[in-house]
Every structure is written in structure tokens, then in C-alpha cells.
Enzyme design. Sequence first.
Site, short mmCIF file in Angstrom:
data_model
loop_
_atom_site.label_atom_id
_atom_site.label_comp_id
_atom_site.label_asym_id
_atom_site.label_seq_id
_atom_site.Cartn_x
_atom_site.Cartn_y
_atom_site.Cartn_z
N ASP A 41 0.86 -1.19 0.00
CA ASP A 41 0.00 0.00 0.00
C ASP A 41 0.89 1.23 0.00
O ASP A 41 1.90 1.29 0.73
CB ASP A 41 -0.93 0.00 1.22
CG ASP A 41 -2.06 -1.01 1.07
OD1 ASP A 41 -2.46 -1.30 -0.08
OD2 ASP A 41 -2.56 -1.48 2.09
N ASP B 279 -6.68 -1.37 -5.01
CA ASP B 279 -7.82 -1.03 -4.16
C ASP B 279 -8.75 -0.06 -4.87
O ASP B 279 -9.98 -0.17 -4.77
CB ASP B 279 -7.34 -0.41 -2.84
CG ASP B 279 -6.50 -1.35 -2.02
OD1 ASP B 279 -6.68 -2.59 -2.12
OD2 ASP B 279 -5.64 -0.85 -1.26
#
Length: 187
Positions: free
Chosen positions: A136, A154
Site C-alpha cells: 500500500d 484497491d
Amino acid sequence: MRPGFSFHQNTERSLSARTLGYLIALISFAVDQASKLGMLYGFEIEAVMRREGPVSVAPFLDLVLVWNRGISYGLLQQDSELGRYLLIGLAVVASILLSVWLWRLTDRLTALGLGLILGGALGNGLDRILHGAVVDLFHFHWGTFSWYVFNLADVWIVVGAAFLVYESFFGSKDTADKSGRNDAANQ
């Protein structure tokens, strides 16, 4: 829109819903992985984070590195190898189910949504296989408000889900006719 290209029409010159969905999955997967590889090995975000901390891109966006060993929003954190393999298995099963659903589609907007979700699931799944966790990188914040750290996979999953929700509520008349939702209106 260009003649011959529509999300709801299949003409001989346009891509089938299935082809569109798989193409979107491939592109979204490739863009996600390219962004992660670029940040990890080109920009060397891990070394930058150790030296300088988060990299401010805008007053509301920082580049960071978070190894997410859980699922969305960091839920179900898995620090064991068993947990990692269970999440990889879940990603594999989800990807297979999404692929089968996509294979059967004739509606292009649904195929677009599923393609984005599939590409995102494959991107995050490959992260787990290669790195043991999902990479991330982006952190949105405003004042004291802080959004979770996320990646492009995402984003693809959220946008794809939004397309599916939109299609379920506002799908074309052709889609409604095919699903039988408009039977009363057709009689």
C-alpha cells in the site's frame, strides 16, 4: 461516444463484453503492478521512508509504504504463514469466481466493473505471493482526518464495485429485459 462502441450494445465491430472485461482486468493488473514496482525499486520508497518519512505530493496526499498483511482497511491481519496462504487461497478462489462470472456476461458495463475488480484482486493477490503482504502506497488526509493507506488495485476494486452497484440500480433497459426485472413493463 464513437459509433460502434457502447457499453450496452454488441456490434460486429465492438469488443464483446467478455473480451472487454478481460482486457480491463489485464490493463488494471499491469498498471497496479507497474506502480508498485516503480515505487519499490525505481523510487525506492522503503529507503526514502527510512531517511525522510512520508513523501508529501500535495497537502492532502503522501506517498508511504505500508505492508498490509490483512484485507481491506487492515482487517484480519495475518502474521503467520498459514494466514498468508489462506488469504492467497481466498484471492485465488475470488479471482476464479469473478472470471467465470465475467465469461458468462453480455453486458459491457458489468464486464467493465468485474474486469476492474478482477484486475485489483489479481494485483493484491500477486503482492501476497511475492512479498507476503499487499503493498500500500497512497495516504490521503485532510487536517486531522486520515484515510487509510491504499494502492491502485484497491482503487480498481472500489470503482468496479461502484459500476456494479450503478448497473444494478440504473442498468439499461436491455439489461433489465435480459434479467427479467422488466417483465411487467413488457406485458
